[in-house]
Design an enzyme around this catalytic site. Sequence first.
Site, PDB file in Angstrom:
ATOM      1  CG  ASP A 130     -38.400  79.233  49.821  1.00  0.00           C
ATOM      2  OD1 ASP A 130     -37.488  80.240  49.067  1.00  0.00           O
ATOM      3  OD2 ASP A 130     -39.493  79.175  49.886  1.00  0.00           O
ATOM      4  CB  CYS A 184     -32.730  71.285  29.880  1.00  0.00           C
ATOM      5  SG  CYS A 184     -33.659  71.883  30.963  1.00  0.00           S
ATOM      6  CB  CYS A 187     -36.692  68.565  26.370  1.00  0.00           C
ATOM      7  SG  CYS A 187     -38.140  68.600  27.563  1.00  0.00           S
ATOM      8  CB  CYS A 194     -46.046  78.062  30.544  1.00  0.00           C
ATOM      9  SG  CYS A 194     -47.099  78.878  32.188  1.00  0.00           S
ATOM     10  CB  CYS A 210     -45.225  82.514  37.798  1.00  0.00           C
ATOM     11  SG  CYS A 210     -44.696  81.099  38.423  1.00  0.00           S
ATOM     12  CB  CYS A 237     -49.044  76.783  38.433  1.00  0.00           C
ATOM     13  SG  CYS A 237     -48.859  75.608  36.848  1.00  0.00           S
ATOM     14  CB  CYS A 240     -43.283  74.089  34.366  1.00  0.00           C
ATOM     15  SG  CYS A 240     -42.251  74.791  35.752  1.00  0.00           S
ATOM     16  CB  CYS A 244     -38.921  67.716  34.848  1.00  0.00           C
ATOM     17  SG  CYS A 244     -37.447  67.763  34.306  1.00  0.00           S
TER      18      CYS A 244
END
Length: 342
Positions: A130, A184, A187, A194, A210, A237, A240, A244
């Site tokens: 990352d 997905c 959906c 958000c 965001c 946050c 989202c 799921c």
Amino acid sequence: MKDQLIAQAQVEGFAKCRVTRPDAVPQAAGRLAAFLADGRHGQMGWMAERADWRGDPAALWPQARSVIMLAEPYTPEHDPLAVLDQRDRGAISVYAQNRDYHDVVKKRLKRLGRWLIEQAPDAQIKVFVDTAPVMEKPLGQAAGLGWQGKHTNLLARDLGNWFFLGAIFTTLDIEPDQPEHDHCGSCTACLDICPTQAFPAPFQLDARRCISYLTIEHHGPVAEELRARLGNRIYGCDDCLAVCPWNKFAQSAREARYHARDDLKAPELAQLAALDDAAFRAMFAGSPIKRIGRNRFVRNVLYAIGNSGNAALRVVAARLQDDADATVADAARWAVGRLGQE
């Protein structure tokens, strides 16, 4: 070799291991270029600085023949959205409620890499978590770990979306796996929830709206039109991710260092606002929160105080109106003004 690799990855604590080629994401460069051209990266200038490597993993290390992609779950044991109703407390993203995952995952990757070299002494490896110009999510989809959902995060039918990604580039030629495809369907739960409407369209993110970007990457004051939408989210946050439906298949986090610290599940805003630099560093030693520094963190806390509707917190914000940091002082004055109108 590949079967042994997968087995060893599980021994090291990874839930899933898949392989792809460095040239398996030819679409990544074009998508990144469009994202940057639209300015959706905000203040994250580092995304543009290494766009050539980021868009083409094969250019990052031309000698690499395979990319081993690994997933490690950090699934929360509690409902991460429950704290949003506790307006005098701060909401910290699940991944940051204990140790910094960069350190934990990288050590696992290095152990797995050493094992790989023991099996093939002529092999070379590079490990990434990352912080390098590597687009882990497209590579993860190409390797079959999961797919990038409408919220742009990677999710999987057998993991949900609560997992970290790690990558091992190697000169070994390992048979690649088949890529995963979108599951997905119709959906839109992640888009609908958000708070700042940061998704211009499914599978697209405007980082400038965001909350994770605003509370972590963004320097200086947050636009006033967005401050109220932050609610009590003070670092990241999870909205989202949390909604799921595929999370019903999420695997528990086996690493104890990912389990939330009690004092970070729902910390009191009043106590966090009182942190000076030394106290901030002590509280968040070993935490990813430490890297944003006291000033940006307290800025976020003050926005949350302003959104609390709790008049008792007005005096807490008032103490910081003359803070040495201009952004903190601005946030304090905004909070005082907001609570004065309640």
